[in-house]
Enzyme design. Structure first.
Site, PDB file in Angstrom:
ATOM      1  CG  ASP A   1      -1.980   1.077   1.119  1.00 23.37           C
ATOM      2  OD1 ASP A   1      -2.879   0.885   0.288  1.00 23.37           O
ATOM      3  OD2 ASP A   1      -1.895   2.087   1.823  1.00 23.37           O
TER       4      ASP A   1
ATOM      5  CG  HIS B   1      -2.621   0.143  -3.280  1.00 17.56           C
ATOM      6  ND1 HIS B   1      -3.369   1.108  -2.656  1.00 17.56           N
ATOM      7  CD2 HIS B   1      -2.405   0.607  -4.543  1.00 17.56           C
ATOM      8  CE1 HIS B   1      -3.570   2.115  -3.498  1.00 17.56           C
ATOM      9  NE2 HIS B   1      -3.000   1.845  -4.647  1.00 17.56           N
TER      10      HIS B   1
ATOM     11  CG  ASP C   1      -6.520   3.874   2.928  1.00 20.43           C
ATOM     12  OD1 ASP C   1      -5.373   4.013   3.411  1.00 20.43           O
ATOM     13  OD2 ASP C   1      -6.755   3.986   1.721  1.00 20.43           O
TER      14      ASP C   1
ATOM     15  N   PRO D   1      -3.988  12.150  -2.356  1.00 18.85           N
ATOM     16  CG  PRO D   1      -3.481  10.041  -3.235  1.00 18.85           C
ATOM     17  CD  PRO D   1      -2.933  11.445  -3.094  1.00 18.85           C
TER      18      PRO D   1
HETATM   19  O1  DOR Z   1      -5.804   7.482  -0.579  1.00 18.46           O
HETATM   20  C1  DOR Z   1      -4.799   6.872  -0.258  1.00 18.46           C
HETATM   21  N1  DOR Z   1      -3.910   7.415   0.581  1.00 18.46           N
HETATM   22  N2  DOR Z   1      -4.569   5.673  -0.777  1.00 18.46           N
HETATM   23  C2  DOR Z   1      -3.395   5.030  -0.613  1.00 18.46           C
HETATM   24  O2  DOR Z   1      -3.234   3.964  -1.126  1.00 18.46           O
HETATM   25  C3  DOR Z   1      -2.307   5.643   0.182  1.00 18.46           C
HETATM   26  C4  DOR Z   1      -2.848   6.639   1.109  1.00 18.46           C
HETATM   27  C5  DOR Z   1      -1.814   7.536   1.709  1.00 18.46           C
HETATM   28  O3  DOR Z   1      -0.754   7.052   2.139  1.00 18.46           O
HETATM   29  O4  DOR Z   1      -2.050   8.743   1.780  1.00 18.46           O
HETATM   30 ZN    ZN Z   2      -4.023   1.730  -0.834  1.00 17.79          ZN
HETATM   31 ZN    ZN Z   3      -3.640   3.026   2.566  1.00 19.17          ZN
END
Ligand code: DOR
Ligand code: ZN
Ligand code: ZN
Length: 398
Positions: free
Chosen positions: A112, A139, A265, A283
């Protein structure tokens, strides 16, 4: 001390298989201490700290440090997740055996935020994991299909002119790794399942006897891509918010047990990384302090998820997937317990500036919910009560 449970629901302490605590490396956005406080307030007694830190948690030096720091803070059991490869997008497998054998006792490895796209490398990782008895949390993103993608590929992204992230980017990896896990005799866990197609693939793979499990996030259970219309970067997340039909399929799969558990998450980000254009924002969304409220709302809305089921998806299944019962401290008769007391009808409104997290990137700000954890007990000791955390010292006796 006698706790009056009047009208409340007593559940086993929640276990989050997927938390980003950002320490080491981005302590401005979250630390093991602030993330542990957020977890305790959310009703969690164990969290799995993802490996995409800086440095990456690809060696026992890092994973043992994360474990020890979690113990020092003492609000929640912090279980380090090890990276599958050395470094981000590495081409060499990490020394998983060393991480599993260290004091941090790593039982979950993940790509991930690291992303192993090479199928041969993933096959070798699964073989290695099978020999160690650990699980790989996938992931599930085919990066060649997500270049520049910032939102779910569909009519809404097209209308708004945002580059789309196709469902196939997720489903191709779910299918691939189900087959690779089958051949390797390994266990694979699918992170943040987000599409109706993934649900179908999980049904198929489980039906074939593949040792595959999956999680869904609270945000993918509650929100869909109609949220994008505001262009608010708080809604940018990987995988992206999908369509209402995907949300319905994910809810049904959680009720049916096709999806095993809820994982947050929890992905803290600094204001400057979120208060920019949608496509430029990082993200990720906060999750620990709002997860139970959302799952309880889904329970009310579907009418198909009982409190007994919530205990299963928030605590029992994640603990089984990580084999927490192998990590010492089995909970038995007379043992101090991990517990969460939930008020199903408290009624509360999420205020971003009142969260214990160091970051503010919650898409649930100013939304109202009914249920909230009001007391969290870690091995017989209160860690959070009525919105306030309690560091070591307070004792509860049955
Ligand atoms: O939205 C996400 N944020 N998805 C991911 O796979 C990693 C995570 C992050 O580390 O910010
Ligand atoms: Zn992820
Ligand atoms: Zn994640």
């Amino acid at each position: 001390e006698v706790i009056d449970g009047g009208g409340r629901i007593l559940l086993p302490g929640f276990v989050d298989l997927h938390t980003h605590l950002r320490e080491p490396g981005r302590e401005d956005t979250e630390t093991i201490e602030s993330g542990s406080a957020a977890a305790a307030l959310g009703g969690y007694t164990a969290v799995f700290a993802m490996a995409n830190t800086n440095p990456v948690a690809d060696s026992a030096v890092v994973t043992d440090h994360v474990y020890r720091r979690g113990q020092e803070v003492g609000l929640v059991d912090v279980h380090p997740v090890g990276a599958v490869t050395v470094g981000l997008k590495g081409e060499k497998l990490a020394e998983m055996g060393m991480m599993a054998a260290g004091p941090g006792r790593v039982r979950v490895f993940s790509d991930d935020g690291v992303c192993v796209s090479d199928p041969l490398l993933m096959r070798r990782a699964l073989e290695y994991s099978a020999s160690l008895g650990v699980v790989i949390a996938q992931h599930a993103e085919e990066p060649r299909l997500t270049k520049g993608a910032v939102a779910h590929e569909g009519p809404e992204a097209a209308r708004l002119g945002l580059t789309g992230w196709p469902r196939a980017a997720e489903e191709a990896i779910v299918a691939r790794d189900a087959l690779l896990a089958r051949d390797a005799g390994a266990r694979v866990h699918i992170c943040h399942a987000s599409t109706a197609g993934t649900v179908e693939l999980l049904k198929w793979a489980k039906g074939q006897g593949v040792a595959i499990t999956a999680e869904v996030t609270p945000h993918h259970l509650l929100l869909d891509d109609s949220r994008l219309a505001t262009y608010d970067a708080v809604n940018r997340v990987n995988p992206p918010l999908r369509e209402a039909s995907d949300v319905a399929a994910l809810r049904q799969a959680l009720c049916d047990g096709v999806i095993d558990c809820v994982a947050t998450d929890h992905a803290p980000h600094a204001d400057q990384d979120k208060c920019c254009e949608f496509a430029a924002a990082r993200p990720g969304m906060l999750g620990l302090e709002t997860a139970l409220a959302i799952v309880a709302q889904v329970s009310v809305e579907t009418g198909d998820l009982t409190w007994r089921d919530i205990a299963r998806v928030m605590s029992e299944r994640p603990a089984e997937i990580a084999r927490l019962d192998d990590q010492g401290r089995p909970i038995g008769v007379g043992e101090p317990a991990n517990l969460t007391l939930v008020d199903p009808d408290l009624g509360w409104t999420v205020r971003a500036d009142e969260l214990a997290s160091r970051s503010r990137n919650t898409p649930f700000a100013d939304l109202s919910f009914r249920a909230k954890p009001v007391l969290t007990v870690l091995r017989g000791r209160i860690t959070a009560r009525d919105g306030v955390t309690a560091r070591p010292g307070t004792e509860v006796r049955a």
